[in-house]
Design an enzyme around this catalytic site. Sequence first.
Site, PDB file in Angstrom:
ATOM      1  N   LYS A   1     -56.598  77.546  51.269  1.00  0.00           N
ATOM      2  CA  LYS A   1     -57.991  76.831  50.699  1.00  0.00           C
ATOM      3  C   LYS A   1     -57.416  75.803  49.757  1.00  0.00           C
ATOM      4  O   LYS A   1     -56.696  76.260  49.053  1.00  0.00           O
ATOM      5  CB  LYS A   1     -58.938  77.818  50.144  1.00  0.00           C
ATOM      6  CG  LYS A   1     -60.176  76.918  49.664  1.00  0.00           C
ATOM      7  CD  LYS A   1     -61.554  77.815  49.446  1.00  0.00           C
ATOM      8  CE  LYS A   1     -62.548  77.062  49.143  1.00  0.00           C
ATOM      9  NZ  LYS A   1     -63.130  75.952  50.080  1.00  0.00           N
TER      10      LYS A   1
ATOM     11  N   HIS B   1     -60.718  83.321  47.990  1.00  0.00           N
ATOM     12  CA  HIS B   1     -60.356  82.782  49.438  1.00  0.00           C
ATOM     13  C   HIS B   1     -59.129  82.939  49.674  1.00  0.00           C
ATOM     14  O   HIS B   1     -58.036  83.146  49.052  1.00  0.00           O
ATOM     15  CB  HIS B   1     -60.988  81.527  49.406  1.00  0.00           C
ATOM     16  CG  HIS B   1     -62.357  81.272  49.490  1.00  0.00           C
ATOM     17  ND1 HIS B   1     -63.234  81.366  48.115  1.00  0.00           N
ATOM     18  CD2 HIS B   1     -63.218  81.018  50.582  1.00  0.00           C
ATOM     19  CE1 HIS B   1     -64.478  81.165  48.793  1.00  0.00           C
ATOM     20  NE2 HIS B   1     -64.510  81.004  50.108  1.00  0.00           N
TER      21      HIS B   1
END
Length: 270
Positions: free
Chosen positions: A163, A159
Site C-alpha cells: 500500500k 494494510h
Amino acid sequence: MSLRIGIFGGAGRMGKMLVREVLDDEETTLAGACLKEGEEVGRTLAEIVERPANDELKAALLTISPEKMMNALDVAIDFTRPEVSVHNAYVAAATGKPIVIGTTGFSQDQLNMLSEAGNHIPIVLAPNMSVGVNMLQALTQMVAQALEPKWDIEVLEMHHRHKIDAPSGTALALGEAAAEGRKVQMKAKGVYDRKGAQGPRKRGDIGFAVLRGGDVVGEHTVMFAGDGERIELSHRATDRRVFAQGALVAAKWIAHQQPGRYGMKDVLGF
Ligand code: NAD
C-alpha cells in the site's frame, strides 16, 4: 439489456478481481479493461485475469486509451491512482458516462476536481466499498456524537506491505465520521505524526496510527478511550472480493442516478 462495465486499472490487484466479478455477474457484460501504457504487453485479457477465453472475454476491449474504453461502456469502474482517476473522471464527463472510483489518496485539489466532474455526470467516490466498513463509519459517527469530548478518539489501521498511501483512505473517512459526530473539523483536530517529546495529548484531538506489513487486506479500529474504560469498534477485511462486490453494487446503482458526487452511504442507503 445487460449493463456494460469497463474497468480502468484492469491489470491491478483490484482491477483483475473486478474483471472476474463482472464476468461472473449475470446482469453485467464486460465492456473491457483499460491498462497503463506498457503494462502486460502482448497478453490477452483472458491471460491477464487467468480465465478461459470465453466469448465475453474475446469480445471485450483491451486498451490503453481511456477515451476508447469510455465510448464502449455504460458505467466505468476505476481502481488506479489519484491523478489517473481524475483524468478518467474528466473523460467520463466529456462522454456523459457514470463512473465509480475506488482509488484512494486524493489531495484536496483532486477531490475538488472530482466534484467539478460530478456536476456533469454521476460519480461514486468511496475509499472503501465494503458494506462492513460503511456500517463501521455510521457507528463511529453515532458513538462520537453520543460520547462527551473527554473520550479520546484514535483510529488505527493495518494494510499489506504494497500500500502506498497512509493513513488509508478508510482511516481518514473514519476520522471524518468521528469529527462529523462531534461537530468539529478534521483539519483542526487530526493528528497524523507523533515522534519525540510532543507533550500530552490535546483534548479533542483525533489521532491516527498506521501499520504496514504482510498480506493484510485491511483492518481498522476506532478507539474511544475514556478514564477507566475503552470502546473499540473494529472491522477486518479478509478477502478483497468484498471491495470488488461493493464496487459492482455501486456501478449498478449509479447507472440510474442524476449527476452528482455520491458515497457508499448513498448506494447502501445508510
Ligand atoms: P495496484 O497497484 O495493484 O493497481 C493499480 C493499477 O492501476 C495498476 O495495474 C496500474 O498499472 C494501473 N494504472 C496506473 N496508471 C494507469 C493508467 N494511466 N491507466 C490505466 N491503469 C493505470 O493497486 P490496487 O491494490 O489494485 O489498488 C488500486 C487503488 O484502489 C489504490 O488507490 C487502493 O488504495 C484502492 N483500493 C480501494 C478499495 C476500495 O474499497 N475503495 C479497496 C482496495 C484498494
